[in-house]
Design a protein around this motif. Structure first.
Motif, PDB file in Angstrom:
ATOM      1  N   GLU A 113      25.289  15.371  23.827  1.00 30.79           N
ATOM      2  CA  GLU A 113      24.715  15.348  25.164  1.00 30.79           C
ATOM      3  C   GLU A 113      25.731  14.817  26.172  1.00 30.79           C
ATOM      4  OE1 GLU A 113      21.415  12.768  25.553  1.00 30.79           O
ATOM      5  OE2 GLU A 113      20.556  13.869  27.239  1.00 30.79           O
TER       6      GLU A 113
ATOM      7  N   ARG B 117      18.571  19.774  24.777  1.00 32.56           N
ATOM      8  CA  ARG B 117      17.317  19.327  25.379  1.00 32.56           C
ATOM      9  C   ARG B 117      16.189  19.525  24.369  1.00 32.56           C
ATOM     10  NH1 ARG B 117      18.318  20.920  30.570  1.00 32.56           N
ATOM     11  NH2 ARG B 117      17.803  23.045  29.956  1.00 32.56           N
ATOM     12  N   GLU B 118      16.255  20.651  23.707  1.00 32.10           N
ATOM     13  CA  GLU B 118      15.219  20.967  22.723  1.00 32.10           C
ATOM     14  C   GLU B 118      15.285  20.005  21.532  1.00 32.10           C
ATOM     15  OE1 GLU B 118      14.265  24.799  20.085  1.00 32.10           O
ATOM     16  OE2 GLU B 118      15.193  25.221  22.047  1.00 32.10           O
ATOM     17  N   LYS B 120      16.222  17.082  21.525  1.00 30.11           N
ATOM     18  CA  LYS B 120      15.900  15.699  21.862  1.00 30.11           C
ATOM     19  C   LYS B 120      14.415  15.384  21.821  1.00 30.11           C
ATOM     20  CE  LYS B 120      17.346  13.722  25.318  1.00 30.11           C
ATOM     21  NZ  LYS B 120      17.913  12.856  26.366  1.00 30.11           N
ATOM     22  N   GLN B 121      13.609  16.441  21.933  1.00 21.85           N
ATOM     23  CA  GLN B 121      12.191  16.056  21.931  1.00 21.85           C
ATOM     24  C   GLN B 121      11.521  16.331  20.588  1.00 21.85           C
ATOM     25  OE1 GLN B 121      11.523  19.266  21.267  1.00 21.85           O
ATOM     26  NE2 GLN B 121       9.956  19.757  22.795  1.00 21.85           N
TER      27      GLN B 121
END
Lengths: 121, 121
Positions: A113, B117-118, B120-121
DNA sequence: CCGAGTCGTTTACATCTGTAATCGATGTAT
DNA sequence: ATACATCGATTACAGATGTAAACGACTCGG
Protein backbone atom coordinates in the motif's frame (compact mmCIF):
# COMPACT_ATOMS: atom_id res chain seq x y z
CA UNK A 1 27.69 -10.67 -18.34
CA UNK A 2 24.03 -11.30 -19.02
CA UNK A 3 24.16 -15.09 -18.67
CA UNK A 4 21.34 -16.59 -16.66
CA UNK A 5 22.04 -17.74 -13.13
CA UNK A 6 20.60 -21.13 -12.18
CA UNK A 7 18.80 -21.85 -8.93
CA UNK A 8 21.73 -23.60 -7.28
CA UNK A 9 24.06 -20.84 -8.44
CA UNK A 10 21.68 -18.28 -7.03
CA UNK A 11 22.14 -19.71 -3.54
CA UNK A 12 25.88 -19.30 -3.88
CA UNK A 13 25.44 -15.71 -5.00
CA UNK A 14 23.21 -15.05 -2.00
CA UNK A 15 26.03 -15.98 0.30
CA UNK A 16 28.43 -13.65 -1.45
CA UNK A 17 25.96 -10.80 -1.67
CA UNK A 18 25.54 -11.09 2.07
CA UNK A 19 29.26 -11.07 2.73
CA UNK A 20 32.39 -10.90 0.63
CA UNK A 21 35.06 -11.65 -0.25
CA UNK A 22 35.00 -15.26 0.87
CA UNK A 23 37.00 -18.39 0.14
CA UNK A 24 35.39 -21.49 -1.30
CA UNK A 25 35.56 -23.01 2.17
CA UNK A 26 33.72 -20.10 3.69
CA UNK A 27 31.03 -20.19 1.07
CA UNK A 28 30.56 -23.92 1.55
CA UNK A 29 30.38 -23.47 5.30
CA UNK A 30 27.56 -20.99 4.86
CA UNK A 31 25.74 -23.46 2.66
CA UNK A 32 25.66 -26.23 5.23
CA UNK A 33 21.90 -26.50 5.02
CA UNK A 34 22.01 -27.48 1.37
CA UNK A 35 23.99 -30.60 2.14
CA UNK A 36 26.26 -29.93 -0.82
CA UNK A 37 29.80 -31.23 -0.75
CA UNK A 38 32.73 -28.86 -0.95
CA UNK A 39 33.47 -29.85 -4.51
CA UNK A 40 29.93 -29.09 -5.53
CA UNK A 41 30.25 -25.59 -4.18
CA UNK A 42 33.58 -25.20 -5.98
CA UNK A 43 31.99 -26.27 -9.23
CA UNK A 44 29.27 -23.68 -8.80
CA UNK A 45 31.82 -21.00 -7.97
CA UNK A 46 33.80 -21.86 -11.10
CA UNK A 47 30.74 -21.72 -13.29
CA UNK A 48 29.75 -18.38 -11.84
CA UNK A 49 33.24 -17.02 -12.35
CA UNK A 50 33.23 -18.33 -15.91
CA UNK A 51 30.05 -16.45 -16.68
CA UNK A 52 31.35 -13.29 -15.10
CA UNK A 53 28.95 -13.24 -12.18
CA UNK A 54 31.73 -13.01 -9.68
CA UNK A 55 35.31 -11.88 -9.46
CA UNK A 56 38.25 -13.81 -8.10
CA UNK A 57 41.27 -12.39 -6.34
CA UNK A 58 44.29 -14.56 -5.73
CA UNK A 59 45.18 -14.93 -2.11
CA UNK A 60 48.21 -17.14 -1.99
CA UNK A 61 47.22 -20.47 -3.36
CA UNK A 62 43.51 -19.88 -3.28
CA UNK A 63 40.88 -17.43 -4.46
CA UNK A 64 38.75 -14.90 -2.73
CA UNK A 65 35.37 -14.64 -4.39
CA UNK A 66 33.17 -11.57 -4.58
CA UNK A 67 30.02 -10.71 -6.57
CA UNK A 68 30.57 -8.99 -9.89
CA UNK A 69 26.90 -8.41 -10.61
CA UNK A 70 24.31 -6.42 -8.80
CA UNK A 71 21.70 -8.45 -7.02
CA UNK A 72 18.97 -5.93 -7.62
CA UNK A 73 19.63 -5.87 -11.35
CA UNK A 74 19.45 -9.63 -11.67
CA UNK A 75 16.36 -9.81 -9.49
CA UNK A 76 14.66 -7.17 -11.57
CA UNK A 77 15.48 -9.02 -14.77
CA UNK A 78 14.17 -12.31 -13.48
CA UNK A 79 11.03 -10.66 -12.17
CA UNK A 80 10.38 -9.12 -15.48
CA UNK A 81 10.84 -12.42 -17.27
CA UNK A 82 8.41 -14.17 -14.99
CA UNK A 83 5.78 -11.47 -15.15
CA UNK A 84 6.06 -11.40 -18.92
CA UNK A 85 5.84 -15.13 -19.23
CA UNK A 86 3.06 -15.81 -16.78
CA UNK A 87 0.99 -12.67 -16.83
CA UNK A 88 1.61 -10.90 -20.09
CA UNK A 89 3.68 -8.26 -18.36
CA UNK A 90 0.99 -7.16 -15.93
CA UNK A 91 2.07 -7.47 -12.30
CA UNK A 92 -1.34 -7.13 -10.66
CA UNK A 93 -2.40 -10.69 -11.49
CA UNK A 94 0.77 -11.91 -9.86
CA UNK A 95 -0.01 -10.07 -6.67
CA UNK A 96 -3.56 -11.33 -6.91
CA UNK A 97 -2.30 -14.88 -7.13
CA UNK A 98 -0.13 -14.51 -4.09
CA UNK A 99 -3.01 -12.94 -2.26
CA UNK A 100 -5.43 -15.70 -3.17
CA UNK A 101 -3.26 -18.33 -1.69
CA UNK A 102 -2.97 -16.40 1.53
CA UNK A 103 0.67 -15.70 0.84
CA UNK A 104 0.35 -12.06 1.82
CA UNK A 105 0.66 -11.08 5.44
CA UNK A 106 -0.93 -7.88 6.71
CA UNK A 107 2.59 -6.46 6.79
CA UNK A 108 3.06 -7.31 3.11
CA UNK A 109 -0.19 -5.61 2.26
CA UNK A 110 0.75 -2.52 4.22
CA UNK A 111 4.09 -2.44 2.46
CA UNK A 112 2.45 -2.68 -0.92
CA UNK A 113 0.00 0.00 0.00
CA UNK A 114 2.77 2.38 0.94
CA UNK A 115 4.57 1.58 -2.26
CA UNK A 116 1.51 2.25 -4.37
CA UNK A 117 0.93 5.55 -2.62
CA UNK A 118 4.46 6.51 -3.46
CA UNK A 119 4.14 5.42 -7.07
CA UNK A 120 1.05 7.48 -7.50
CA UNK A 121 2.60 10.84 -6.90
CA UNK B 1 1.19 -34.18 -11.74
CA UNK B 2 3.39 -31.58 -10.10
CA UNK B 3 6.23 -31.78 -12.62
CA UNK B 4 7.67 -28.44 -13.61
CA UNK B 5 6.78 -27.01 -17.00
CA UNK B 6 9.68 -25.59 -18.97
CA UNK B 7 9.61 -22.27 -20.81
CA UNK B 8 9.13 -23.80 -24.24
CA UNK B 9 6.46 -26.10 -22.88
CA UNK B 10 4.74 -23.13 -21.30
CA UNK B 11 4.24 -21.57 -24.70
CA UNK B 12 2.54 -24.72 -25.89
CA UNK B 13 0.30 -24.73 -22.85
CA UNK B 14 -0.61 -21.10 -23.51
CA UNK B 15 -2.01 -22.07 -26.87
CA UNK B 16 -4.10 -24.83 -25.37
CA UNK B 17 -5.30 -22.73 -22.47
CA UNK B 18 -6.51 -20.20 -24.98
CA UNK B 19 -8.31 -22.77 -27.06
CA UNK B 20 -8.83 -26.51 -26.93
CA UNK B 21 -8.94 -29.22 -27.92
CA UNK B 22 -6.50 -28.82 -30.79
CA UNK B 23 -4.46 -31.12 -33.01
CA UNK B 24 -0.68 -30.96 -33.14
CA UNK B 25 -1.01 -29.18 -36.46
CA UNK B 26 -3.25 -26.54 -34.98
CA UNK B 27 -0.96 -25.96 -32.06
CA UNK B 28 2.04 -25.63 -34.36
CA UNK B 29 0.13 -23.22 -36.55
CA UNK B 30 -0.54 -21.00 -33.56
CA UNK B 31 3.16 -21.07 -32.69
CA UNK B 32 4.32 -19.69 -36.03
CA UNK B 33 6.15 -16.84 -34.36
CA UNK B 34 8.47 -19.19 -32.51
CA UNK B 35 9.85 -20.60 -35.73
CA UNK B 36 9.63 -24.11 -34.34
CA UNK B 37 9.21 -27.00 -36.72
CA UNK B 38 6.19 -29.27 -36.52
CA UNK B 39 8.23 -32.07 -34.98
CA UNK B 40 9.49 -29.78 -32.27
CA UNK B 41 5.95 -28.94 -31.29
CA UNK B 42 5.07 -32.63 -31.33
CA UNK B 43 7.96 -33.39 -29.01
CA UNK B 44 6.79 -30.73 -26.60
CA UNK B 45 3.23 -32.05 -26.73
CA UNK B 46 4.47 -35.56 -25.99
CA UNK B 47 6.54 -34.41 -23.06
CA UNK B 48 3.63 -32.47 -21.66
CA UNK B 49 1.33 -35.46 -22.06
CA UNK B 50 3.94 -37.67 -20.39
CA UNK B 51 4.05 -35.40 -17.38
CA UNK B 52 0.30 -35.26 -17.17
CA UNK B 53 -0.03 -31.59 -18.06
CA UNK B 54 -2.43 -32.31 -20.86
CA UNK B 55 -4.89 -34.95 -21.95
CA UNK B 56 -5.15 -36.64 -25.29
CA UNK B 57 -8.27 -37.87 -26.98
CA UNK B 58 -8.03 -40.10 -29.99
CA UNK B 59 -9.65 -38.69 -33.07
CA UNK B 60 -9.18 -41.26 -35.78
CA UNK B 61 -5.49 -41.54 -36.39
CA UNK B 62 -4.48 -38.48 -34.43
CA UNK B 63 -4.87 -36.89 -31.05
CA UNK B 64 -6.75 -33.92 -29.79
CA UNK B 65 -4.86 -32.19 -27.02
CA UNK B 66 -6.35 -30.29 -24.10
CA UNK B 67 -4.91 -28.89 -20.87
CA UNK B 68 -5.10 -31.16 -17.85
CA UNK B 69 -3.76 -28.61 -15.41
CA UNK B 70 -5.09 -25.28 -14.31
CA UNK B 71 -3.18 -22.32 -15.57
CA UNK B 72 -3.83 -20.27 -12.48
CA UNK B 73 -2.52 -23.00 -10.21
CA UNK B 74 0.71 -23.35 -12.11
CA UNK B 75 1.17 -19.61 -12.36
CA UNK B 76 0.63 -19.25 -8.64
CA UNK B 77 3.19 -21.93 -7.89
CA UNK B 78 5.80 -20.41 -10.16
CA UNK B 79 5.16 -16.97 -8.72
CA UNK B 80 5.60 -18.28 -5.25
CA UNK B 81 8.89 -19.95 -6.17
CA UNK B 82 10.26 -16.80 -7.68
CA UNK B 83 9.20 -14.54 -4.85
CA UNK B 84 10.67 -16.97 -2.34
CA UNK B 85 13.91 -17.27 -4.21
CA UNK B 86 14.49 -13.64 -5.05
CA UNK B 87 12.77 -11.75 -2.28
CA UNK B 88 12.51 -14.02 0.71
CA UNK B 89 8.82 -14.48 0.12
CA UNK B 90 7.92 -10.79 0.31
CA UNK B 91 6.15 -9.57 -2.81
CA UNK B 92 6.53 -5.83 -2.26
CA UNK B 93 10.19 -5.74 -3.31
CA UNK B 94 9.19 -7.43 -6.53
CA UNK B 95 6.64 -4.78 -7.30
CA UNK B 96 9.18 -2.17 -6.29
CA UNK B 97 11.65 -3.59 -8.78
CA UNK B 98 9.16 -3.52 -11.59
CA UNK B 99 8.25 0.02 -10.64
CA UNK B 100 11.85 1.20 -10.56
CA UNK B 101 12.42 0.10 -14.07
CA UNK B 102 9.35 1.92 -15.22
CA UNK B 103 7.65 -1.34 -16.01
CA UNK B 104 4.40 -0.25 -14.41
CA UNK B 105 1.90 1.67 -16.45
CA UNK B 106 -0.59 3.94 -14.75
CA UNK B 107 -3.17 1.26 -15.51
CA UNK B 108 -1.07 -1.32 -13.69
CA UNK B 109 -0.80 0.95 -10.70
CA UNK B 110 -4.51 1.58 -10.64
CA UNK B 111 -5.14 -2.12 -10.85
CA UNK B 112 -2.80 -2.80 -7.97
CA UNK B 113 -4.41 -0.08 -5.96
CA UNK B 114 -7.84 -1.56 -6.41
CA UNK B 115 -6.50 -4.95 -5.48
CA UNK B 116 -4.92 -3.65 -2.31
CA UNK B 117 -8.08 -1.90 -1.30
CA UNK B 118 -9.91 -5.16 -1.71
CA UNK B 119 -7.33 -7.11 0.24
CA UNK B 120 -7.55 -4.71 3.10
CA UNK B 121 -11.11 -5.33 3.98
C1' DC C 1 -2.78 -50.60 -56.29
C1' DC C 2 0.57 -46.79 -55.61
C1' DG C 3 2.86 -42.85 -54.40
C1' DA C 4 2.43 -38.81 -51.41
C1' DG C 5 1.17 -36.92 -47.31
C1' DT C 6 0.31 -37.20 -42.30
C1' DC C 7 0.39 -39.45 -37.56
C1' DG C 8 2.54 -40.40 -33.39
C1' DT C 9 6.93 -42.61 -31.84
C1' DT C 10 11.72 -43.34 -31.60
C1' DT C 11 16.10 -41.69 -31.81
C1' DA C 12 19.47 -37.84 -31.84
C1' DC C 13 22.29 -34.59 -30.06
C1' DA C 14 24.18 -30.31 -27.98
C1' DT C 15 23.73 -27.50 -23.89
C1' DC C 16 22.56 -26.67 -19.13
C1' DT C 17 22.08 -28.17 -14.41
C1' DG C 18 22.90 -30.69 -10.20
C1' DT C 19 26.07 -33.15 -7.94
C1' DA C 20 30.20 -34.77 -7.40
C1' DA C 21 35.14 -37.84 -7.74
C1' DT C 22 39.62 -37.52 -9.11
C1' DC C 23 44.03 -35.28 -10.13
C1' DG C 24 48.21 -32.78 -10.01
C1' DA C 25 50.39 -29.09 -7.52
C1' DT C 26 51.48 -27.13 -3.34
C1' DG C 27 51.71 -26.09 1.53
C1' DT C 28 52.28 -28.04 6.34
C1' DA C 29 53.22 -30.70 10.28
C1' DT C 30 56.45 -34.06 11.99
C1' DA D 1 62.04 -35.57 3.89
C1' DT D 2 57.49 -37.52 4.11
C1' DA D 3 52.90 -38.07 4.68
C1' DC D 4 48.82 -35.51 4.78
C1' DA D 5 45.69 -31.73 3.90
C1' DT D 6 44.04 -28.44 0.67
C1' DC D 7 43.64 -25.72 -3.76
C1' DG D 8 41.78 -25.02 -8.15
C1' DA D 9 41.16 -27.66 -12.51
C1' DT D 10 39.63 -31.56 -15.05
C1' DT D 11 36.56 -35.10 -15.82
C1' DA D 12 32.15 -37.55 -14.95
C1' DC D 13 27.62 -38.52 -15.43
C1' DA D 14 22.56 -38.53 -15.24
C1' DG D 15 18.42 -35.82 -16.02
C1' DA D 16 16.18 -31.68 -18.22
C1' DT D 17 15.73 -28.81 -22.18
C1' DG D 18 15.65 -27.06 -26.94
C1' DT D 19 15.40 -28.48 -31.29
C1' DA D 20 14.71 -31.64 -34.58
C1' DA D 21 15.40 -35.89 -38.31
C1' DA D 22 14.13 -40.50 -39.24
C1' DC D 23 10.82 -44.23 -39.06
C1' DG D 24 7.03 -47.23 -39.61
C1' DA D 25 1.98 -47.23 -39.91
C1' DC D 26 -1.88 -45.51 -42.13
C1' DT D 27 -4.90 -42.92 -45.40
C1' DC D 28 -6.30 -40.72 -49.61
C1' DG D 29 -6.23 -39.12 -54.39
C1' DG D 30 -5.70 -41.01 -58.63
Amino acid sequence: MSERISEAEWQVMEVLWTQHPLTAQDVAARLQTTGWGLTTVKTLLSRLAAKGALTTTEDGRRYLYAPAVDRAAIAAGESRRLVDRLFGGRPAPLVAHLAERGELSPADIAELEALIRELKQ
